[in-house]
Design a protein around this motif. Structure first.
Motif, mmCIF file in Angstrom:
data_model
loop_
_atom_site.group_PDB
_atom_site.id
_atom_site.type_symbol
_atom_site.label_atom_id
_atom_site.label_comp_id
_atom_site.label_asym_id
_atom_site.label_seq_id
_atom_site.Cartn_x
_atom_site.Cartn_y
_atom_site.Cartn_z
ATOM 1 N N HIS A 8 0.855 -1.188 0.000
ATOM 2 C CA HIS A 8 0.000 0.000 0.000
ATOM 3 C C HIS A 8 0.892 1.238 0.000
ATOM 4 O O HIS A 8 1.765 1.384 0.861
ATOM 5 N N GLY A 9 0.630 2.143 -0.927
ATOM 6 C CA GLY A 9 1.434 3.349 -1.045
ATOM 7 C C GLY A 9 1.016 4.474 -0.118
ATOM 8 O O GLY A 9 0.244 4.272 0.819
ATOM 9 N N PRO A 10 1.527 5.674 -0.409
ATOM 10 C CA PRO A 10 1.333 6.826 0.477
ATOM 11 C C PRO A 10 -0.131 7.174 0.754
ATOM 12 O O PRO A 10 -0.979 7.077 -0.136
ATOM 13 N N ASN A 11 -0.364 7.566 1.975
ATOM 14 C CA ASN A 11 -1.664 8.067 2.460
ATOM 15 C C ASN A 11 -2.735 6.998 2.654
ATOM 16 O O ASN A 11 -3.830 7.296 3.119
ATOM 17 N N LEU A 12 -2.417 5.766 2.311
ATOM 18 C CA LEU A 12 -3.413 4.716 2.526
ATOM 19 C C LEU A 12 -3.493 4.322 4.001
ATOM 20 O O LEU A 12 -4.452 3.684 4.421
ATOM 21 N N ASN A 13 -2.515 4.745 4.784
ATOM 22 C CA ASN A 13 -2.591 4.521 6.240
ATOM 23 C C ASN A 13 -3.714 5.339 6.875
ATOM 24 O O ASN A 13 -4.152 5.018 7.976
ATOM 25 N N VAL A 14 -4.199 6.368 6.193
ATOM 26 C CA VAL A 14 -5.283 7.173 6.776
ATOM 27 C C VAL A 14 -6.638 6.886 6.115
ATOM 28 O O VAL A 14 -7.559 7.691 6.201
ATOM 29 N N LEU A 15 -6.732 5.734 5.482
ATOM 30 C CA LEU A 15 -8.034 5.322 4.949
ATOM 31 C C LEU A 15 -9.042 5.260 6.090
ATOM 32 O O LEU A 15 -8.707 4.832 7.198
ATOM 33 N N GLY A 16 -10.271 5.617 5.790
ATOM 34 C CA GLY A 16 -11.298 5.636 6.841
ATOM 35 C C GLY A 16 -11.650 7.062 7.217
ATOM 36 O O GLY A 16 -12.807 7.366 7.456
ATOM 37 N N ILE A 17 -10.601 7.909 7.245
ATOM 38 C CA ILE A 17 -10.867 9.335 7.508
ATOM 39 C C ILE A 17 -10.490 10.192 6.300
ATOM 40 O O ILE A 17 -10.892 11.336 6.198
ATOM 41 N N ARG A 18 -9.776 9.598 5.376
ATOM 42 C CA ARG A 18 -9.289 10.352 4.215
ATOM 43 C C ARG A 18 -10.350 10.400 3.107
ATOM 44 O O ARG A 18 -10.754 9.359 2.596
ATOM 45 N N GLU A 19 -10.756 11.592 2.706
ATOM 46 C CA GLU A 19 -11.683 11.792 1.583
ATOM 47 C C GLU A 19 -12.666 10.622 1.417
ATOM 48 O O GLU A 19 -12.639 9.913 0.396
ATOM 49 N N PRO A 20 -13.542 10.426 2.378
ATOM 50 C CA PRO A 20 -14.443 9.259 2.319
ATOM 51 C C PRO A 20 -15.326 9.221 1.073
ATOM 52 O O PRO A 20 -15.755 8.144 0.658
ATOM 53 N N GLU A 21 -15.546 10.386 0.450
ATOM 54 C CA GLU A 21 -16.354 10.395 -0.781
ATOM 55 C C GLU A 21 -15.647 9.622 -1.902
ATOM 56 O O GLU A 21 -16.301 9.101 -2.813
ATOM 57 N N HIS A 22 -14.334 9.523 -1.819
ATOM 58 C CA HIS A 22 -13.595 8.732 -2.814
ATOM 59 C C HIS A 22 -13.205 7.353 -2.294
ATOM 60 O O HIS A 22 -13.187 6.381 -3.040
#
Ligand code: DQA
Length: 147
Positions: A8-22
């Motif tokens: 998993h690349g950059p910023n996927l550690n913040v899935l869940g709170i990151r741009e939930p519309e996408h």
């Protein structure tokens, strides 16, 4: 028993709170747990690795050369920028499936180009967390496919 490496690349550690519309509300831990369940059910060894650092992703792939049978990779933002990460996968020579939660062809024009797709076994894009499950099935299926 096959060894599957999930990257998993950059910023996927913040899935869940990151741009939930996408990207929805599912966390990376949820996704990894689901993949882990599928792999143990199938008797495969699955390892997940996330980093925000391009060099760490490259080093992980270099280490995997002697270990992994298949790679499932979401290069995240590096999809659209990283010749170096692409080169690492080609150097490793490990067949890989490219995966994206969102449909990269239905968003910003700069997301339409991937440095990985032409070298991938295939691409799964647009199904949220299910994209990973489909990628897992494709990767594992290719280990036994006859044609
Ligand atoms: C992504 C799509 C990329 O364009 C974006 O930069 C990401 C995530 C996806 O999973 O939909 O970080 O790879």
């Amino acid at each position: 028993m096959a060894k599957i490496l999930v990257i998993h690349g950059p910023n996927l550690n913040v899935l869940g709170i990151r741009e939930p519309e996408h990207y929805g509300h599912t966390t990376l831990a949820d996704i990894d747990q689901r993949l882990q369940e599928l792999a143990s059910r199938d008797g495969h060894n699955l390892e997940s690795f996330q980093s925000n650092a391009e060099h760490a992703l490259i080093e992980k792939i270099q280490t995997a050369v002697r270990e992994a049978d298949r790679i499932i990779i979401n290069p995240a933002g590096l999809t659209h920028t990283s010749v170096a990460l692409r080169d690492a996968l080609l150097a490793a020579g490990i067949p890989f499936v490219e995966v994206h939660l969102s449909n990269i062809h239905a968003r910003d024009p700069f997301r339409e180009h991937s440095y990985f797709s032409d070298a991938a076994m295939g691409v799964v894009s647009g199904f949220g967390p299910l994209s990973y499950e489909l990628a897992y099935r494709a990767a594992v299926g290719s280990l036994t496919a006859k044609d």
